[in-house]
Design a protein around this motif. Structure first.
Motif, PDB file in Angstrom:
ATOM      1  N   UNK A 121      10.792  -2.974  -6.477  1.00 49.57           N
ATOM      2  CA  UNK A 121      10.363  -1.846  -7.301  1.00 49.57           C
ATOM      3  C   UNK A 121      10.736  -0.507  -6.668  1.00 49.57           C
ATOM      4  N   UNK A 122      10.588  -0.395  -5.357  1.00 49.59           N
ATOM      5  CA  UNK A 122      10.935   0.848  -4.660  1.00 49.59           C
ATOM      6  C   UNK A 122      12.415   1.173  -4.848  1.00 49.59           C
ATOM      7  N   UNK A 123      13.260   0.156  -4.714  1.00 51.93           N
ATOM      8  CA  UNK A 123      14.711   0.366  -4.838  1.00 51.93           C
ATOM      9  C   UNK A 123      15.098   0.875  -6.225  1.00 51.93           C
ATOM     10  N   UNK A 124      14.241   0.603  -7.208  1.00 54.16           N
ATOM     11  CA  UNK A 124      14.540   1.028  -8.574  1.00 54.16           C
ATOM     12  C   UNK A 124      13.770   2.282  -8.983  1.00 54.16           C
ATOM     13  N   UNK A 141       4.618   4.614  -6.152  1.00 59.03           N
ATOM     14  CA  UNK A 141       3.445   3.832  -5.758  1.00 59.03           C
ATOM     15  C   UNK A 141       2.175   4.661  -5.882  1.00 59.03           C
ATOM     16  N   UNK A 142       1.107   4.002  -6.269  1.00 58.08           N
ATOM     17  CA  UNK A 142      -0.192   4.647  -6.445  1.00 58.08           C
ATOM     18  C   UNK A 142      -1.157   4.311  -5.316  1.00 58.08           C
ATOM     19  N   UNK A 143      -1.025   3.119  -4.751  1.00 54.76           N
ATOM     20  CA  UNK A 143      -1.976   2.705  -3.721  1.00 54.76           C
ATOM     21  C   UNK A 143      -1.566   3.264  -2.363  1.00 54.76           C
ATOM     22  N   UNK A 144      -2.553   3.467  -1.509  1.00 53.40           N
ATOM     23  CA  UNK A 144      -2.261   3.937  -0.158  1.00 53.40           C
ATOM     24  C   UNK A 144      -1.372   2.941   0.575  1.00 53.40           C
ATOM     25  N   UNK A 145      -1.604   1.671   0.337  1.00 52.61           N
ATOM     26  CA  UNK A 145      -0.787   0.629   0.978  1.00 52.61           C
ATOM     27  C   UNK A 145       0.680   0.785   0.594  1.00 52.61           C
ATOM     28  N   UNK A 146       0.936   0.945  -0.695  1.00 55.46           N
ATOM     29  CA  UNK A 146       2.306   1.102  -1.178  1.00 55.46           C
ATOM     30  C   UNK A 146       2.951   2.384  -0.690  1.00 55.46           C
ATOM     31  N   UNK A 151       6.216   2.388   1.640  1.00 56.06           N
ATOM     32  CA  UNK A 151       7.477   2.779   1.013  1.00 56.06           C
ATOM     33  C   UNK A 151       7.630   4.274   0.761  1.00 56.06           C
ATOM     34  N   UNK A 152       6.528   4.999   0.736  1.00 60.37           N
ATOM     35  CA  UNK A 152       6.596   6.406   0.376  1.00 60.37           C
ATOM     36  C   UNK A 152       6.923   6.566  -1.097  1.00 60.37           C
ATOM     37  N   UNK A 153       6.941   7.804  -1.545  1.00 58.96           N
ATOM     38  CA  UNK A 153       7.263   8.081  -2.950  1.00 58.96           C
ATOM     39  C   UNK A 153       8.411   9.065  -3.098  1.00 58.96           C
ATOM     40  N   UNK A 154       9.123   9.323  -2.024  1.00 57.27           N
ATOM     41  CA  UNK A 154      10.258  10.243  -2.104  1.00 57.27           C
ATOM     42  C   UNK A 154      11.295   9.684  -3.077  1.00 57.27           C
TER      43      UNK A 154
END
Length: 93
Positions: A40-43, A47-52, A56-59
Motif C-alpha cells: 500500500x505504501x508503494x502505491x 497511513x492513519x495509525x501510529x504504527x503505520x 512507513x511515514x506519509x511523505x
C-alpha cells in the motif's frame, strides 16, 4: 520403556515446541503486516495509525482510503494471500 515414561518424554519434548508457537506467530504477524502495508505504501496510501506512520511515514502519500489505492491484479492477489495467512495465524487485522 513404559508407556507413562514415553508419554512424559513426548510431552517434555513437545512443550518447547508449543511454547515457541506464540513468539513465532507474533513474529510472523509482524512480518505479514509489514509486507501487506509495504504494498500500500508503494502505491501512495496515507497511513492513519501510529504504527503505520512510524513504519512507513506519509511523505508523498496520495490516498486516504485503502479502496482508492490503485493496486494491480497481482498486488491485490498478494494482499489477499497475506491476509489469509494473517487470519491463519490469528493476527489482528
Amino acid at each position: 520403556m513404559s508407556k507413562p515414561i514415553l508419554l512424559a518424554s513426548a510431552i517434555g519434548l513437545a512443550l518447547p515446541l508449543l511454547s515457541a508457537a506464540t513468539p513465532a506467530a507474533a513474529q510472523s504477524c509482524e512480518a505479514l503486516w509489514y509486507q501487506r502495508n509495504e504494498i500500500y505504501k508503494a502505491q501512495g496510501y496515507c497511513f492513519r495509525t501510529q504504527r503505520g506512520i512510524r513504519a512507513f511515514g506519509n511523505a508523498g502519500c496520495q490516498y486516504d482510503n485503502m479502496e482508492d489505492v490503485p493496486l494491480s491484479a497481482n498486488q491485490r492477489r498478494l494482499v489477499a494471500e497475506i491476509q489469509r495467512e494473517e487470519r491463519a495465524y490469528g493476527c489482528p487485522l
